[in-house]
Design a protein around this motif. Structure first.
Motif, mmCIF file in Angstrom:
data_model
loop_
_atom_site.group_PDB
_atom_site.id
_atom_site.type_symbol
_atom_site.label_atom_id
_atom_site.label_comp_id
_atom_site.label_asym_id
_atom_site.label_seq_id
_atom_site.Cartn_x
_atom_site.Cartn_y
_atom_site.Cartn_z
ATOM 1 N N PRO A 75 60.606 27.025 -22.470
ATOM 2 C CA PRO A 75 59.266 27.910 -22.052
ATOM 3 C C PRO A 75 58.272 26.953 -22.327
ATOM 4 C CG PRO A 75 60.103 28.853 -23.964
ATOM 5 C CD PRO A 75 61.346 27.689 -23.719
ATOM 6 N N GLY A 76 58.127 25.684 -23.081
ATOM 7 C CA GLY A 76 57.030 24.932 -23.461
ATOM 8 C C GLY A 76 56.354 24.732 -22.411
ATOM 9 N N ARG A 77 56.588 23.763 -21.506
ATOM 10 C CA ARG A 77 55.542 23.496 -20.323
ATOM 11 C C ARG A 77 56.396 23.457 -19.071
ATOM 12 N NH1 ARG A 77 50.566 21.357 -21.448
ATOM 13 N NH2 ARG A 77 50.447 20.706 -23.663
ATOM 14 N N PRO A 78 56.545 24.575 -18.664
ATOM 15 C CA PRO A 78 57.498 24.640 -17.283
ATOM 16 C C PRO A 78 56.535 24.321 -16.333
ATOM 17 C CG PRO A 78 56.875 26.887 -18.187
ATOM 18 C CD PRO A 78 56.373 25.951 -19.160
ATOM 19 N N VAL A 79 57.412 23.911 -15.025
ATOM 20 C CA VAL A 79 56.559 23.456 -13.866
ATOM 21 C C VAL A 79 56.720 24.259 -12.704
ATOM 22 C CG1 VAL A 79 56.691 20.752 -14.614
ATOM 23 C CG2 VAL A 79 58.753 21.888 -13.290
ATOM 24 N N SER A 80 58.028 25.117 -12.789
ATOM 25 C CA SER A 80 58.102 25.990 -11.452
ATOM 26 C C SER A 80 57.299 27.140 -11.683
ATOM 27 C CB SER A 80 59.614 26.429 -11.584
ATOM 28 O OG SER A 80 60.142 27.174 -12.548
ATOM 29 N N TYR A 81 56.916 27.904 -10.510
ATOM 30 C CA TYR A 81 56.096 29.024 -10.587
ATOM 31 C C TYR A 81 56.588 30.183 -11.573
ATOM 32 C CZ TYR A 81 52.316 31.748 -8.726
ATOM 33 O OH TYR A 81 51.126 32.433 -8.526
ATOM 34 N N MET A 82 57.866 30.452 -11.218
ATOM 35 C CA MET A 82 58.654 31.568 -12.125
ATOM 36 C C MET A 82 59.025 31.228 -13.490
ATOM 37 S SD MET A 82 59.049 34.535 -10.342
ATOM 38 C CE MET A 82 57.313 34.289 -9.797
ATOM 39 N N GLY A 83 59.273 29.741 -13.732
ATOM 40 C CA GLY A 83 59.153 29.076 -14.971
ATOM 41 C C GLY A 83 58.170 29.641 -15.804
ATOM 42 N N LYS A 84 56.972 29.423 -15.070
ATOM 43 C CA LYS A 84 55.410 29.581 -15.959
ATOM 44 C C LYS A 84 55.389 30.964 -16.259
ATOM 45 C CE LYS A 84 53.529 25.585 -13.507
ATOM 46 N NZ LYS A 84 52.574 25.394 -12.142
ATOM 47 N N ILE A 85 55.685 31.829 -15.323
ATOM 48 C CA ILE A 85 55.544 33.330 -15.617
ATOM 49 C C ILE A 85 56.319 33.809 -16.648
ATOM 50 C CG2 ILE A 85 55.455 35.614 -14.531
ATOM 51 C CD1 ILE A 85 53.196 33.971 -13.516
ATOM 52 N N ALA A 86 57.747 33.204 -16.680
ATOM 53 C CA ALA A 86 58.736 33.608 -17.714
ATOM 54 C C ALA A 86 58.143 33.152 -18.998
ATOM 55 C CB ALA A 86 60.041 32.947 -17.587
ATOM 56 N N SER A 87 57.594 31.932 -19.126
ATOM 57 C CA SER A 87 56.973 31.472 -20.314
ATOM 58 C C SER A 87 55.949 32.103 -20.892
ATOM 59 C CB SER A 87 56.313 30.045 -19.978
ATOM 60 O OG SER A 87 55.802 29.524 -21.133
ATOM 61 N N LEU A 88 54.868 32.609 -19.883
ATOM 62 C CA LEU A 88 53.896 33.678 -20.455
ATOM 63 C C LEU A 88 54.419 34.859 -20.967
ATOM 64 C CD1 LEU A 88 51.352 33.088 -17.365
ATOM 65 C CD2 LEU A 88 51.271 32.202 -19.778
ATOM 66 N N LEU A 89 55.327 35.372 -20.343
ATOM 67 C CA LEU A 89 56.157 36.764 -20.684
ATOM 68 C C LEU A 89 56.570 36.418 -22.239
ATOM 69 C CD1 LEU A 89 58.003 38.278 -17.801
ATOM 70 C CD2 LEU A 89 56.094 39.446 -19.407
ATOM 71 N N TYR A 90 57.038 35.296 -22.553
ATOM 72 C CA TYR A 90 57.849 34.709 -23.726
ATOM 73 C C TYR A 90 56.533 34.760 -24.647
ATOM 74 C CZ TYR A 90 60.576 32.318 -27.167
ATOM 75 O OH TYR A 90 61.266 31.982 -28.453
ATOM 76 N N THR A 91 55.388 34.428 -24.256
ATOM 77 C CA THR A 91 54.318 34.316 -25.124
ATOM 78 C C THR A 91 54.134 35.999 -25.836
ATOM 79 O OG1 THR A 91 53.303 32.499 -24.369
ATOM 80 C CG2 THR A 91 51.799 34.223 -25.436
ATOM 81 N N ARG A 92 54.072 36.846 -24.771
ATOM 82 C CA ARG A 92 53.793 38.165 -25.024
ATOM 83 C C ARG A 92 55.193 38.918 -25.844
ATOM 84 N NH1 ARG A 92 50.419 42.026 -23.392
ATOM 85 N NH2 ARG A 92 50.776 44.195 -23.212
ATOM 86 N N TYR A 93 56.295 38.322 -25.701
ATOM 87 C CA TYR A 93 57.205 38.579 -26.524
ATOM 88 C C TYR A 93 57.253 38.156 -27.940
ATOM 89 C CZ TYR A 93 61.893 38.207 -28.764
ATOM 90 O OH TYR A 93 63.006 38.167 -29.663
ATOM 91 N N LEU A 94 56.810 37.068 -28.205
ATOM 92 C CA LEU A 94 56.443 36.642 -29.366
ATOM 93 C C LEU A 94 55.511 37.083 -30.324
ATOM 94 C CD1 LEU A 94 57.073 32.736 -28.758
ATOM 95 C CD2 LEU A 94 58.733 34.059 -29.881
ATOM 96 N N ASP A 95 54.501 37.822 -29.523
ATOM 97 C CA ASP A 95 53.429 38.336 -30.031
ATOM 98 C C ASP A 95 53.833 39.936 -30.508
ATOM 99 O OD1 ASP A 95 50.707 37.375 -30.768
ATOM 100 O OD2 ASP A 95 50.113 39.083 -29.540
ATOM 101 N N GLY A 96 54.963 40.313 -30.537
ATOM 102 C CA GLY A 96 55.162 41.567 -30.752
ATOM 103 C C GLY A 96 56.033 42.383 -29.768
ATOM 104 N N GLU A 97 56.483 41.815 -28.694
ATOM 105 C CA GLU A 97 57.278 42.428 -27.944
ATOM 106 C C GLU A 97 56.533 43.610 -27.188
ATOM 107 O OE1 GLU A 97 61.363 43.560 -28.863
ATOM 108 O OE2 GLU A 97 61.685 42.274 -30.466
ATOM 109 N N LYS A 98 55.425 43.061 -26.518
ATOM 110 C CA LYS A 98 54.383 44.131 -26.367
ATOM 111 C C LYS A 98 54.897 44.463 -24.870
ATOM 112 C CE LYS A 98 50.638 42.201 -28.936
ATOM 113 N NZ LYS A 98 49.357 41.456 -28.981
ATOM 114 N N PRO A 99 54.737 45.635 -24.472
ATOM 115 C CA PRO A 99 55.021 46.265 -23.116
ATOM 116 C C PRO A 99 54.192 45.476 -22.169
ATOM 117 C CG PRO A 99 53.888 47.775 -24.590
ATOM 118 C CD PRO A 99 54.211 46.798 -25.386
ATOM 119 N N ILE A 100 54.981 45.758 -20.979
ATOM 120 C CA ILE A 100 53.972 45.220 -19.670
ATOM 121 C C ILE A 100 54.702 45.580 -18.318
ATOM 122 C CG2 ILE A 100 55.054 43.065 -19.463
ATOM 123 C CD1 ILE A 100 51.356 43.566 -18.784
ATOM 124 N N ALA A 101 54.135 45.980 -17.462
ATOM 125 C CA ALA A 101 54.736 46.198 -16.029
ATOM 126 C C ALA A 101 54.362 45.044 -15.222
ATOM 127 C CB ALA A 101 53.814 47.270 -15.360
#
Length: 537
Positions: free
Chosen positions: A169-195
């Motif tokens: 998840p460091g520097r993904p290049v695919s569209y969905m890879g980038k979205i997954a990476s941003l979700l991983y950021t949210r996960y690392l910051d406390g597993e915060k909920p999101i829709a």
């Protein structure tokens, strides 16, 4: 008059020209949104600017919301660079109504525009900052159905996705890879909920988004690139939800006639931009007045009161019923019928076809007589009222510059869902018979006649793009007007192809009728019109 912050300081000239302006303190809204964003949308195209952004504008005007939207673009960065930011994230919505009136709105609900570029530290870090915010409730998408796919036409993993699986998840290049990476950021910051809310026009869209994100979570946890808990986070509906939605609003590309109309008001710099990725964008968007957005109501971090802006929240089962109502009966089949016969009869505007007595009757029978008996009423939208609006307001709208040629694109991929589901419902019914269906077979025959690429006057025309043209056109290649001998034996491989029609037409007793119609349609010049006059009554 300029469409930017400075140009809108003189509100009087805009209001005098008939523009509805934002009725809120935009600078306060922008500041509040940057600190506590609640909704970020990916896909800065026409549907977003005409629909989602306008919903938020109405709610800001009414005082229901006190923060605006953040929009991000991940496919074509130039949309943000050359359109959003030069206009300070303002845009003009031109609503083209069926009664001939035009409504002009300056939309200022977009508080910030971002670029989904993992190679740009400033842009990507800002997106990570947004995803860490406790206030963030919803991430939505209008990136087209293709945006969620991780494979090519042969089913092979796309190189960019494969590289992201390996690199993490460091520097993904695919569209969905980038979205997954941003979700991983949210996960690392406390597993915060999101829709995570796909608003693209495809069936079970939430599942498509989930499957793509889940693949990244699975691969990254398997190869040690992400903490094991990330996979469980993505799989927990209490933490991350992927609602189903149904969206419906026609927003064609910005039209030159609309541009000229706005120029007469004295607005400068309205020229569209064609980006290096061939995206056509302008400071304005033109759209129809009708709009529907139905969302499965599952939001782990709460949600804004978008129902006050016309959004319908319901359960998953109801979303599916609405989607089937639209796609299988009340809108899409009617469009396809008009597309096929519009091409054969030389029409270049869908709206003009509604002035054609036989074509109008054709789709009335398909919608009301053949479709409605098998529609499951979703409850939140009345199917008959929906068709009434389609036939009396939406399709006849002369301002909507849609063409039968555009809608005829990929028809071989549409027939099964747009008509096949109705045929199956008749087949499986104790009270109905497929023998009662007369106009749906006429559409199938019309499509076969269309494949000859000769119009009703005997002139050749260009078929719209379709992945099966090379496979199906050879079956009609030797036919000519007045010469379709042995039609059934030659067309049989198509007629029995349940991938095209959703059913084997022989199994439902429809093949002979379709062939009979086809032979009549190909009898000679003028035969298409004669057939419509004979049967569409």
């Amino acid at each position: 008059m300029r469409l930017d912050k400075k140009g809108l300081e003189d509100k009087g000239q805009w209001e005098k020209a008939g523009y509805q302006l934002p009725q809120f303190d935009r600078e306060t809204v922008i500041a509040a949104t940057r600190e506590q964003p609640f909704w970020i949308h990916f896909g800065a195209g026409n549907i977003f600017r005409a629909f989602q952004a306008n919903i938020v504008q109405k709610l800001l005007n009414a005082g229901v919301l006190d923060r605006g939207l953040v929009v991000a673009e991940g496919f074509d960065y130039e949309i943000i660079e050359k359109m959003n930011r030069p206009h300070d994230d303002y845009s003009i919505l031109v609503t083209l109504k069926a009664d001939g009136s035009i409504e002009k709105t300056v939309v200022g609900s977009v508080a910030e525009s971002c670029i989904l570029d993992s190679g740009n530290d400033v842009e990507y870090e800002r997106l990570k900052e947004i995803f860490r915010k406790d206030s963030l409730q919803m991430v939505s998408f209008t990136i087209t159905e293709k945006g969620y796919s991780l494979v090519n036409g042969a089913g092979d993993i796309l190189p960019a996705a494969a590289a992201d699986f390996a690199e993490g998840p460091g520097r993904p290049v695919s569209y969905m890879g980038k979205i997954a990476s941003l979700l991983y950021t949210r996960y690392l910051d406390g597993e915060k909920p999101i829709a995570m809310v796909s608003m693209d026009n495809c069936s079970h869209n939430g599942d498509r988004l989930y499957e793509a994100i889940h693949q990244f979570a699975e691969k990254w946890t398997e190869n040690g690139k992400a903490e094991e808990g990330f996979l469980a986070y993505i799989g927990s509906r209490e933490k991350v939800s992927f609602p189903w939605t149904m969206i419906d609003k026609i927003t064609p590309r910005p039209d030159a006639s609309v541009e000229e109309y706005l120029k007469k008001d004295g607005i400068a710099q309205l020229e569209p931009v064609i980006t290096s990725r061939n995206t056509y964008v302008a400071p304005f968007v033109n759209a129809e007045e009708c709009e529907y957005l139905v969302i499965e109501d599952t939001f782990p971090n709460g949600r804004p009161a978008l129902e006050q802006g016309g959004v319908m929240f319901t359960d998953r089962e109801t979303v599916e019923k609405v989607e089937k109502m639209k796609v299988c009966t009340c809108l899409n089949p009617l469009h396809t019928a008009l597309a096929v016969y519009g091409c054969l009869l030389g029409y270049v505007k869908i709206s003009d076809e509604m002035k054609d007595e036989q074509l109008k009757r054709l789709i009335e029978i398909i919608g009301y007589d053949e479709g409605l008996p098998v529609v499951v009423n979703p409850g939140i939208l009345d199917p008959k009222a929906f068709i009434d609006t389609v036939l009396n307001v939406r399709i006849p709208n002369p301002f909507m510059p849609d063409t039968p040629q555009r809608i005829a694109t990929d028809t071989s991929q549409k027939l099964a869902i747009r008509f096949g589901e109705t045929i199956k419902a008749y087949r499986d019914s104790e009270h109905l018979s497929t023998a009662d269906l007369k106009m749906i077979p006429l559409v199938f025959a019309g499509w076969l006649r269309y494949l000859m690429a000769v119009d009703d006057s005997g002139n050749t025309f260009e078929l719209s793009p379709d992945p099966l043209l090379d496979a199906v056109c050879p079956y009609v290649a030797d036919f000519s007007l007045g010469n379709v001998r042995d039609a059934e034996s030659r067309l049989k491989p198509i007629l029995e192809n349940d991938k095209i029609f959703g059913v084997n037409l022989y199994d439902v007793g429809m093949a002979e009728l379709v062939c009979g119609y086809f032979e009549e349609l190909a009898a000679g010049p003028g035969a298409v019109r004669a057939v419509l006059k004979k049967y569409a009554v």
